[in-house]
Design an enzyme around this catalytic site. Structure first.
Site, short mmCIF file in Angstrom:
data_model
loop_
_atom_site.label_atom_id
_atom_site.label_comp_id
_atom_site.label_asym_id
_atom_site.label_seq_id
_atom_site.Cartn_x
_atom_site.Cartn_y
_atom_site.Cartn_z
N TYR A 1 0.81 -1.21 0.00
CA TYR A 1 0.00 0.00 0.00
C TYR A 1 0.85 1.27 0.00
CZ TYR A 1 -4.04 -2.96 1.17
OH TYR A 1 -5.04 -3.91 1.17
N LYS B 1 3.86 -15.16 2.61
CA LYS B 1 3.86 -15.93 1.36
C LYS B 1 5.31 -16.20 0.98
CE LYS B 1 1.64 -17.86 -2.10
NZ LYS B 1 0.94 -19.15 -1.89
N ASP C 1 -2.46 -18.30 1.87
CA ASP C 1 -3.54 -19.07 1.27
C ASP C 1 -4.04 -20.16 2.21
OD1 ASP C 1 -0.99 -20.05 0.87
OD2 ASP C 1 -1.37 -20.85 -1.12
N ASP D 1 -5.40 -6.84 5.91
CA ASP D 1 -6.60 -6.17 5.42
C ASP D 1 -7.62 -7.19 4.94
OD1 ASP D 1 -8.35 -4.22 4.61
OD2 ASP D 1 -7.12 -3.47 2.97
N ASP E 1 -11.28 -9.11 7.23
CA ASP E 1 -12.65 -9.12 6.73
C ASP E 1 -13.21 -10.53 6.72
OD1 ASP E 1 -12.40 -6.41 6.34
OD2 ASP E 1 -13.26 -6.44 4.34
#
Length: 358
Positions: A142, A191, A223, A247, A251
């Site tokens: 970001y 990752k 994942d 982020d 959720d």
């Protein structure tokens, strides 16, 4: 005690839910002998409409001079066609960076009264969900280099994931210190099988873990983590991860706990001036209709009392009131489930929380 709080109501349902949290803070102040002074500032789309930019300097200055910051939400379809540097969401990155808020704490707890709203099998939900996600907030993709260029197949865009050892070290310390106060388990999500930035992340977290020998530290690829959160969320205690992964996964946690309208967050740095906000967005489809769920924002205000002001009893009073409201069956539309009961409006749910605060 007197506390000065900067209010960033923002867009969509932001003004409604922030006003609810202010009512709750005022009630707590009356009971416990505190005064909370609220000063509003513009951010996001509201700032764009009034000032032509998403984050005015006056807002940054006002937040820096306050004891803490309460944020609603930013964004909406009205501003979706603007260039990236002028979108309302750019203000979130800007204010986090300006205040040095590199830690985002996102607790995800399944209230017992909300077990039926959990989308998982009953036996999985009954094992419990009580996770604290520690998300790095001012680094990663970001904030990395980005742009557009001519590529092999024509115009292309790029965003760069970049982390320094220092950024990883400080967020790792937050995660391990948090785990020491809980069940002493940290899962670091990356990752590392693909990304070089994740390999540095993993190596740095391992190095910091040696300073906390009482804490069990394990790694998990992002994942797999997305799968494991659905398969068995009870296995997680403290999660530490990058800006983008945090982020996304937080959720996912919101649906495990019943609704994104229930999850608060705290953004912290090296001072006590933090920024507190629900993890959900501006919900423009219900803005101005008095349908929003204020619970996540009110719980964010409770986190403010705990982390910025050290007011533990006051924070617990709010959290207990919300738990009792839910236990007694009061619901807003997003957590109503299959019930044919009439959902409470935003103002009605706020009134119920006020009624239950002792």
């Amino acid at each position: 005690m007197n506390y000065n709080i900067a209010l960033l109501r923002g867009d969509g349902i932001g003004p409604e839910i922030v006003d609810s949290a202010c009512e709750v803070l005022t009630k707590v102040g009356e009971i416990y002998g505190h005064t909370f002074n609220f000063t509003p500032y513009l951010i996001g789309g509201a700032a764009l409409d009034a000032c032509g930019i998403p984050l005015p300097e006056e807002t940054v200055k006002g937040c820096k001079e306050s004891d803490s910051v309460l944020l609603g939400a930013v964004g909406g379809p009205k501003w979706d066609t603007l260039p990236g540097n002028m979108r309302p969401e750019k203000a979130l990155l800007g204010i986090r960076s300006a205040l040095g808020l590199y830690t985002n704490i996102r607790p995800a707890k399944l209230f017992s009264a909300m077990a039926d709203a959990c989308l998982l099998r009953r036996d999985v939900a009954e094992r419990g969900v009580n996770i604290v996600m520690i998300r790095e907030l001012t680094g990663g993709i970001y904030f990395g280099e980005r742009g557009r260029r001519d590529g092999k197949y024509g115009p292309e865009a790029y965003d760069t994931e970049c982390y320094s050892e220092m950024e990883i070290e400080r967020i790792a310390h937050v995660a391990f210190r948090t785990a020491m106060l809980r069940n002493k388990r940290v899962v670091s999500i990356d990752k590392a099988n693909v990304l070089e930035s994740s390999r540095l992340w993993r190596a740095t977290v391992h190095r910091i873990a040696k300073q906390y020998p009482e804490v069990e530290c394990t790694d998990m690829l992002v994942d797999n983590a997305a799968m494991q959160l659905i398969k068995d969320p009870a296995q997680f205690d403290v999660i530490v991860t990058t800006n983008m992964f945090g982020d996304i996964l937080s959720d996912e946690c919101s649906q495990i706990t019943g609704s994104i309208g229930l999850l608060p967050s705290a953004s912290l740095g090296d001072t006590t001036c933090g920024m507190y906000e629900p993890i959900h967005g501006s919900a423009p489809d219900i803005a101005g209709q008095n349908k929003a769920n204020p619970i996540a924002t009110v719980l964010s205000a409770a986190m403010m009392l705990r982390y910025s002001f050290g007011l533990e009893k006051e924070a617990v009073a709010i959290e207990t009131a919300i738990e009792n409201v839910l236990n007694d069956g009061w619901r807003t539309g997003d957590i109503l489930g299959a019930s044919d009961a009439t959902p409470l409006s935003c103002t009605e749910m706020t009134a119920k929380i006020l009624e239950y605060i002792k």
